[in-house]
Design a protein around this motif. Structure first.
Motif, PDB file in Angstrom:
ATOM      1  N   ALA A  22       0.846  -1.165   0.128  1.00 42.80           N
ATOM      2  CA  ALA A  22      -0.022   0.061   0.048  1.00 42.80           C
ATOM      3  C   ALA A  22       0.874   1.272  -0.126  1.00 42.80           C
ATOM      4  CB  ALA A  22      -0.849   0.075   1.197  1.00 42.80           C
ATOM      5  N   ALA A  23       0.727   1.879  -1.076  1.00 41.18           N
ATOM      6  CA  ALA A  23       1.792   3.106  -1.169  1.00 41.18           C
ATOM      7  C   ALA A  23       0.981   4.446  -0.513  1.00 41.18           C
ATOM      8  CB  ALA A  23       1.991   3.359  -2.758  1.00 41.18           C
ATOM      9  N   ASP A  24       1.700   5.057   0.334  1.00 39.18           N
ATOM     10  CA  ASP A  24       1.524   6.315   0.699  1.00 39.18           C
ATOM     11  C   ASP A  24      -0.017   6.366   1.515  1.00 39.18           C
ATOM     12  OD1 ASP A  24       3.900   7.706  -0.613  1.00 39.18           O
ATOM     13  OD2 ASP A  24       2.951   7.542  -2.405  1.00 39.18           O
ATOM     14  N   MET A  25      -0.189   5.547   2.280  1.00 34.39           N
ATOM     15  CA  MET A  25      -1.438   5.506   3.042  1.00 34.39           C
ATOM     16  C   MET A  25      -1.173   6.314   4.350  1.00 34.39           C
ATOM     17  SD  MET A  25      -3.626   3.980   1.141  1.00 34.39           S
ATOM     18  CE  MET A  25      -4.022   2.818   0.071  1.00 34.39           C
ATOM     19  N   ARG A  26      -2.394   7.087   4.480  1.00 32.91           N
ATOM     20  CA  ARG A  26      -2.307   7.736   5.864  1.00 32.91           C
ATOM     21  C   ARG A  26      -2.226   6.867   7.062  1.00 32.91           C
ATOM     22  NH1 ARG A  26      -3.577  13.150   5.465  1.00 32.91           N
ATOM     23  NH2 ARG A  26      -4.204  14.098   3.320  1.00 32.91           N
ATOM     24  N   MET A  27      -1.684   7.148   8.258  1.00 32.77           N
ATOM     25  CA  MET A  27      -1.663   6.092   9.340  1.00 32.77           C
ATOM     26  C   MET A  27      -2.964   5.916   9.551  1.00 32.77           C
ATOM     27  SD  MET A  27       1.557   6.096  10.036  1.00 32.77           S
ATOM     28  CE  MET A  27       1.489   5.261  11.765  1.00 32.77           C
ATOM     29  N   TRP A  28      -4.007   6.605   9.877  1.00 33.48           N
ATOM     30  CA  TRP A  28      -5.149   6.074  10.458  1.00 33.48           C
ATOM     31  C   TRP A  28      -5.894   5.045   9.259  1.00 33.48           C
ATOM     32  CZ3 TRP A  28     -10.329   6.426   8.754  1.00 33.48           C
ATOM     33  CH2 TRP A  28     -10.565   7.220   7.543  1.00 33.48           C
ATOM     34  N   LYS A  29      -5.587   5.088   8.435  1.00 30.20           N
ATOM     35  CA  LYS A  29      -6.233   3.955   7.226  1.00 30.20           C
ATOM     36  C   LYS A  29      -5.385   2.774   7.280  1.00 30.20           C
ATOM     37  CE  LYS A  29      -7.208   7.482   3.483  1.00 30.20           C
ATOM     38  NZ  LYS A  29      -8.663   7.407   3.528  1.00 30.20           N
ATOM     39  N   ARG A  30      -4.347   2.712   8.010  1.00 30.85           N
ATOM     40  CA  ARG A  30      -3.551   1.336   7.994  1.00 30.85           C
ATOM     41  C   ARG A  30      -4.161   0.246   8.251  1.00 30.85           C
ATOM     42  NH1 ARG A  30       2.810   3.505   7.879  1.00 30.85           N
ATOM     43  NH2 ARG A  30       2.646   5.036   6.199  1.00 30.85           N
ATOM     44  N   LYS A  31      -4.763   0.449   9.803  1.00 34.45           N
ATOM     45  CA  LYS A  31      -5.408  -0.643  10.438  1.00 34.45           C
ATOM     46  C   LYS A  31      -6.747  -1.291   9.940  1.00 34.45           C
ATOM     47  CE  LYS A  31      -7.028  -1.972  15.030  1.00 34.45           C
ATOM     48  NZ  LYS A  31      -7.426  -1.476  16.677  1.00 34.45           N
ATOM     49  N   PRO A  32      -7.474  -0.441   9.152  1.00 37.96           N
ATOM     50  CA  PRO A  32      -8.494  -1.107   8.487  1.00 37.96           C
ATOM     51  C   PRO A  32      -7.995  -1.643   7.195  1.00 37.96           C
ATOM     52  CG  PRO A  32      -8.760   1.058   8.651  1.00 37.96           C
ATOM     53  CD  PRO A  32      -7.952   0.862   9.456  1.00 37.96           C
ATOM     54  N   LEU A  33      -6.951  -1.167   6.613  1.00 40.06           N
ATOM     55  CA  LEU A  33      -6.734  -1.889   5.097  1.00 40.06           C
ATOM     56  C   LEU A  33      -6.044  -3.415   5.681  1.00 40.06           C
ATOM     57  CD1 LEU A  33      -5.255   1.109   3.228  1.00 40.06           C
ATOM     58  CD2 LEU A  33      -7.271  -0.122   2.847  1.00 40.06           C
ATOM     59  N   GLN A  34      -5.400  -3.300   6.903  1.00 36.70           N
ATOM     60  CA  GLN A  34      -4.647  -4.453   7.179  1.00 36.70           C
ATOM     61  C   GLN A  34      -5.709  -5.643   7.406  1.00 36.70           C
ATOM     62  OE1 GLN A  34      -1.791  -6.421   6.805  1.00 36.70           O
ATOM     63  NE2 GLN A  34      -0.658  -4.808   7.748  1.00 36.70           N
ATOM     64  N   LYS A  35      -6.716  -5.264   8.094  1.00 35.41           N
ATOM     65  CA  LYS A  35      -7.821  -6.353   8.455  1.00 35.41           C
ATOM     66  C   LYS A  35      -8.451  -6.657   7.276  1.00 35.41           C
ATOM     67  CE  LYS A  35      -9.392  -4.520  12.895  1.00 35.41           C
ATOM     68  NZ  LYS A  35     -10.547  -3.875  13.821  1.00 35.41           N
ATOM     69  N   ILE A  36      -8.713  -5.738   6.214  1.00 38.87           N
ATOM     70  CA  ILE A  36      -9.611  -6.225   5.270  1.00 38.87           C
ATOM     71  C   ILE A  36      -8.625  -6.865   4.106  1.00 38.87           C
ATOM     72  CG2 ILE A  36     -10.940  -5.278   3.147  1.00 38.87           C
ATOM     73  CD1 ILE A  36     -11.963  -2.948   5.109  1.00 38.87           C
ATOM     74  N   PHE A  37      -7.596  -6.413   3.879  1.00 37.63           N
ATOM     75  CA  PHE A  37      -6.617  -6.990   2.804  1.00 37.63           C
ATOM     76  C   PHE A  37      -5.688  -7.570   3.118  1.00 37.63           C
ATOM     77  CE2 PHE A  37      -8.399  -2.872   0.817  1.00 37.63           C
ATOM     78  CZ  PHE A  37      -9.323  -3.492  -0.063  1.00 37.63           C
ATOM     79  N   GLY A  38      -5.225  -7.915   4.437  1.00 39.53           N
ATOM     80  CA  GLY A  38      -4.227  -8.684   4.890  1.00 39.53           C
ATOM     81  C   GLY A  38      -4.067  -9.884   5.492  1.00 39.53           C
ATOM     82  N   ALA A  39      -5.587 -10.411   5.052  1.00 40.00           N
ATOM     83  CA  ALA A  39      -5.798 -11.945   5.760  1.00 40.00           C
ATOM     84  C   ALA A  39      -4.662 -12.987   5.140  1.00 40.00           C
ATOM     85  CB  ALA A  39      -7.153 -12.468   5.533  1.00 40.00           C
ATOM     86  N   GLU A  40      -4.493 -12.995   3.750  1.00 39.19           N
ATOM     87  CA  GLU A  40      -3.388 -14.013   3.263  1.00 39.19           C
ATOM     88  C   GLU A  40      -2.127 -13.576   3.509  1.00 39.19           C
ATOM     89  OE1 GLU A  40      -4.401 -16.759   2.111  1.00 39.19           O
ATOM     90  OE2 GLU A  40      -6.497 -16.282   2.530  1.00 39.19           O
ATOM     91  N   LYS A  41      -1.534 -12.476   3.452  1.00 43.10           N
ATOM     92  CA  LYS A  41      -0.349 -11.898   3.691  1.00 43.10           C
ATOM     93  C   LYS A  41      -0.596 -10.410   4.172  1.00 43.10           C
ATOM     94  CE  LYS A  41       1.663 -14.514  -0.167  1.00 43.10           C
ATOM     95  NZ  LYS A  41       2.487 -14.574  -1.431  1.00 43.10           N
ATOM     96  N   ALA A  42       0.422 -10.298   5.083  1.00 43.39           N
ATOM     97  CA  ALA A  42       0.132  -8.764   5.656  1.00 43.39           C
ATOM     98  C   ALA A  42       0.418  -7.693   4.720  1.00 43.39           C
ATOM     99  CB  ALA A  42       1.208  -8.828   6.840  1.00 43.39           C
ATOM    100  N   VAL A  43      -0.358  -6.737   4.613  1.00 37.99           N
ATOM    101  CA  VAL A  43      -0.235  -5.589   3.826  1.00 37.99           C
ATOM    102  C   VAL A  43       1.156  -5.040   4.355  1.00 37.99           C
ATOM    103  CG1 VAL A  43      -0.937  -3.305   2.836  1.00 37.99           C
ATOM    104  CG2 VAL A  43      -2.539  -5.220   3.299  1.00 37.99           C
ATOM    105  N   ILE A  44       1.968  -4.460   3.187  1.00 42.82           N
ATOM    106  CA  ILE A  44       3.138  -3.790   3.360  1.00 42.82           C
ATOM    107  C   ILE A  44       2.829  -2.355   3.138  1.00 42.82           C
ATOM    108  CG2 ILE A  44       5.694  -3.404   2.810  1.00 42.82           C
ATOM    109  CD1 ILE A  44       5.806  -6.366   2.312  1.00 42.82           C
TER     110      ILE A  44
END
Length: 672
Positions: free
Chosen positions: A341-363
Motif C-alpha cells: 500500500a503506497a502512501d497511506m495515511r496512518m489511520w487508514k492502515r489498520k482497516p486496510l490490514q484487516k480487510i486486505f491482509g488476511a492472506e499476507k500482511a499488507v506492506i
C-alpha cells in the motif's frame, strides 16, 4: 413409511449423537452445524434411541460402527458438503456446510444414502425449486465456485479442444467404496486416448495433491507429447468450458462437469451417476430414474446439505452459503499475492490490514519504495484514490461505508478496488462502469437479489454514512428540489464536472432553471462538521431552506426531485424512486435513469433498470468487511450490522484525531 418420510422425520427432533472421533469435539464449525441441525454431541455409550456419529467412511469410522452394532444404535454419517471452503480443510479452513446422512454416505454405492433417497423418491418437480436450482448453477459458474476455491479465474485455460481426465487423491474413500483402484485410473486414461485419438489429454490434479497433502494416481511419468498434468490454479469452470470430453472415476468435478453441460464418462459409482446424465462404465442397476441437471442440483445442493451462515450463526439456504463462499473466494483471489500500500495515511492502515491482509500482511511504504518492495516480493500495489499510474490498483470507500464519517476516522465496512480507473472519474472507464455496461442482461436471480437489497436499504433508511441526524423541520409546500452540497475538493467534482463545479454554481443553476420551485440546500456532513471546505455563506440567496444536521434520507423522501453535480445522494434518491437531474457525470448518470445536463459519455452504452445498476454498484463492485466475525461478507450482512447498530464502538479519541488531521493536513509526515 418410505425412506423419504423417514428422512424428513429425522429433522423434527433433537438427537443424542455419540461420537468416537476427536474431530467432532475439536472442529468448532462442524460441532456448531451439528448442534444447529438438532444433534447434541455426547461421549460414552449410546442408550435406546440414541445415534452414533461417524465421519464418512474415514479410518476412525469403524470405532463408531462397532459401538453401534453392539448397542443396536443407528449410525449418522457426516461429510463435507459439495461446497466446502476456499482453501483445504487440511489447511485449516472451516466448512460452509455438512452432509448429515442417516442411511449411508453419498459416495458409497453399497447402501443408498439420504441423497440417493431424495433423488429416487422426491418428485423434485416444484417450479420454484427448479428455478432456484437453475439460478444456483448459474451462480456457481459466474462466481467460479467449486468444493475448494483457491484457484484464480484470471489464469487462462488452454486452447479449447482437449479431453479432461480427472485425477483424485490416492485411496480416497469414494474410490475404495465403489471398488475402484489404480487399475481403474489406468483404464480411464487408456479409453480417453483411444476414444479421442487426436485430442490433447489434460490430467487435472486434485488440489490436495497440488498442496502436497496426498499422493495422486497420475504423475509426470504418465505424461508425453500428448498428455499433460495440470497443477495450475486455473478455474475448473474455465477448464471444463474448453473440454470436448470429461473422464472421471468418482471426483466431484464430474458433477460440476454435468452442470457445465457435459455428459462425463464415469468409471466409478459416485452420487451423480445413474440418472441419465453420465456415460456410466460401471452401471448401478438400482438407479433407473432419469433426472435433469436442475433436478440433480436441487437434490444435491438444496435439499440434501445443511448450510451454515457464519455471520448470524444459523443454518441457511444454499444461496446464502454460496454467496458467502463467493465473497471469501474473491477476497482470496484479490489478496493471494499480497499487497504493498503506497502512501497511506496512518489511520487508514489498520482497516486496510484487516480487510486486505488476511492472506499476507499488507506492506506499507512511501514513494518509490512501494514499487521497489512490490517488485521484490511480486506483490500488487494499491493506492488511495484516483492515481493515474497504470499498474496501481485504486482503493476507495464503498457506498455503504459506515455509521459515522470517514473524516471522523470511522473505519469503513466497504471498500472498492479498481484496476481500470475509479468510479468518480468520468474522463475514463472504471471497473464499475464496465460492470454496469455488462449488466443489461442480468439474470432473474441476481435481479431479484438486487431488488430485495433496494427494499432492505430503503426500508431501513440507510445511506453511505448513516449518521442518525436530526429530523427535518417543516418544509414549504410546492415542488421541492433537494440540492446536496459537496466537499469543495471532492475528487468526483474534479473528475466528473465541467461547467458547474462548485456548490455556489450548483445553487445558481438550480434556481435559474427552477424559479418557482422550493429549493432545499443540504450542506455536506464533512463541511458542516468543519472537517472539509465547501461552505456557501450566501446559500440563502438561492435556497428557500438550508438543512443543517439533517438526515439525508429523510430529506430525499421529503422532496420531489434531486439536482446534483455528482453527489452520492443522487444515487440514493434513485433507490427511492425520485427524479434525479445531474449537472455533472457521476457513476449513475448516462444509463437512462437520470436527467443528464452534462455532455454524454459515449462509453456508457447500456440502458439499464434500477436493479441492474444496484447489482453492479452495491453487490458486484465493492468488498464488504464484517467487523463482528472479521470475515469478508455479502452486502446484506453490512446492511444488518448498520441497521441493528451491531458495530464496534468508536472511542472518544477518534474525533480529536480527526480534528488534528484537518489542522495538520499539510504536515504529511504526521499522517503517512
Amino acid at each position: 413409511m418410505s425412506a423419504l418420510q423417514d428422512l424428513q422425520m429425522t429433522d423434527e427432533k433433537r438427537s443424542q449423537l455419540y461420537v468416537y472421533n476427536g474431530g467432532f469435539l475439536t472442529e468448532g464449525r462442524v460441532r456448531r452445524i451439528l448442534d444447529l441441525a438438532g444433534y447434541d454431541i455426547r461421549l460414552g455409550a449410546p442408550g435406546e434411541g440414541d445415534l452414533v456419529g461417524v465421519w464418512g467412511n474415514s479410518p476412525t469410522a469403524p470405532r463408531g460402527e462397532a459401538v453401534a452394532a453392539h448397542k443396536g444404535a443407528k449410525i449418522v454419517r457426516v461429510e463435507d458438503s459439495f461446497l466446502r471452503s476456499v482453501k483445504l480443510g487440511r489447511d485449516g479452513d472451516d466448512p460452509i456446510g455438512l452432509n448429515i446422512d442417516h442411511h449411508g454416505v453419498h459416495f458409497d454405492p453399497t447402501t443408498p444414502s439420504d441423497l440417493e433417497v431424495i433423488l429416487t423418491e422426491n418428485p423434485i418437480d416444484d417450479t420454484a425449486l427448479l428455478n432456484r436450482a437453475k439460478a444456483g448453477i448459474a451462480l456457481l459458474k459466474s462466481n467460479h465456485l467449486s468444493k475448494y476455491n483457491a484457484f484464480d479465474p484470471s489464469i487462462a485455460a488452454p486452447d479449447p479442444g482437449y479431453v479432461v481426465v480427472i485425477d483424485q487423491s490416492r485411496k480416497d474413500a469414494s474410490i475404495k467404496a465403489c471398488g475402484a483402484d489404480s487399475n481403474t485410473f489406468r483404464e480411464m486414461l487408456f479409453y480417453a486416448q483411444t476414444e479421442h485419438p487426436t485430442a490433447k489429454i489434460i490430467i487435472k490434479t486434485h488440489p490436495e495433491t497440488v498442496a502436497g497433502h496426498r499422493d495422486a494416481y497420475f504423475t509426470d511419468k504418465d505424461t508425453n507429447e500428448r498428455i499433460v498434468l495440470d497443477t495450475s490454479l486455473v478455474s475448473p469452470w474455465d477448464l471444463l468450458e474448453g473440454a470436448v470430453a470429461v473422464y472421471t472415476v468418482s471426483s466431484q468435478l464430474g458433477f460440476e462437469a454435468i452442470l457445465a453441460g457435459h455428459k462425463p464418462i464415469v468409471f466409478g459409482q459416485p452420487f451423480y451417476m445413474g440418472w441419465g446424465l453420465t456415460d456410466d462404465r460401471a452401471p448401478l442397476q438400482r438407479r433407473q430414474r432419469n433426472l435433469t441437471r436442475a433436478q440433480l442440483f436441487a437434490g444435491a445442493m438444496i435439499l440434501y446439505p445443511k448450510w451454515y451462515d457464519p455471520f448470524h450463526d444459523r443454518l441457511c439456504s444454499f444461496e446464502e452459503a454460496a454467496t458467502t463462499l463467493g465473497g471469501l473466494a474473491q477476497a482470496w483471489r484479490d489478496d493471494r499475492h499480497g499487497w504493498v500500500a503506497a502512501d497511506m495515511r496512518m489511520w487508514k492502515r489498520k482497516p486496510l490490514q484487516k480487510i486486505f491482509g488476511a492472506e499476507k500482511a499488507v506492506i506499507f511504504a512511501k514513494g518509490d519504495k512501494a514499487r521497489t518492495k512490490a517488485n521484490a516480493k511480486q506483490r500488487r500495489i494499491m493506492a488511495w484514490g484516483n492515481t493515474q499510474t497504470a499498474d496501481v490498483v485504486r482503493v476507495e470507500d464503498g457506498f455503504l461505508r459506515s455509521r459515522g464519517l470517514g473524516a471522523d476516522l470511522i473505519s469503513p465496512l466497504s471498500l472498492v478496488l479498481d484496476d481500470v480507473g475509479m468510479y468518480y472519474d468520468a474522463t475514463r472507464a472504471s471497473r464499475l462502469e464496465n460492470l454496469i455496461n455488462g449488466s443489461e442482461a442480468l439474470d432473474d436471480a441476481l435481479r431479484h437479489r438486487a431488488a430485495a437489497l433496494i427494499d432492505r436499504i430503503t426500508d431501513a433508511g440507510l445511506s453511505k454514512y448513516n449518521l442518525g441526524a436530526n429530523t427535518l423541520p417543516d418544509l414549504p409546500k410546492g415542488r421541492r428540489i433537494l440540492v446536496p452540497g459537496q466537499v469543495a475538493d471532492d475528487a468526483s467534482i474534479k473528475w466528473g464536472t465541467t461547467d458547474v463545479a462548485d456548490n455556489l454554481a450548483l445553487l445558481t443553476a438550480v434556481r435559474d432553471a427552477n424559479p418557482a420551485a422550493v429549493v432545499i440546500y443540504k450542506p455536506h456532513p464533512d463541511v458542516e462538521a468543519g472537517l472539509r471546505d465547501g461552505a456557501v455563506p450566501n446559500a440563502g440567496d438561492f435556497a428557500d431552506v438550508i438543512l443543517t444536521d439533517a438526515d439525508p434520507i429523510a430529506a430525499i423522501e421529503a422532496v420531489d426531485e434531486v439536482w446534483t453535480m455528482t453527489s452520492l445522494l443522487g444515487f440514493e434518491a434513485l433507490l427511492r424512486s425520485k427524479q434525479v437531474t445531474c449537472l455533472g457525470s457521476p457513476f449513475y448518470a448516462g444509463w437512462g435513469l437520470t436527467d443528464d445536463r452534462a455532455l454524454p459519455i459515449a462509453r456508457r452504452t447500456a440502458r439499464v433498470d434500477l436493479p441492474a445498476l444496484v447489482y453492479a454498484t452495491l453487490i458486484a463492485y465493492p468488498r464488504y468487511f464484517d467487523p463482528v466475525t472479521g470475515l469478508e461478507c455479502p452486502v446484506e450482512v453490512v446492511v444488518d450490522r448498520i441497521e441493528n447498530n451491531d458495530l464496534p464502538k468508536q472511542g472518544p479519541v477518534n474525533r480529536s484525531l480527526a480534528k488534528l488531521q484537518g489542522l495538520f493536513a499539510s504536515y504529511a509526515s504526521l499522517w503517512r
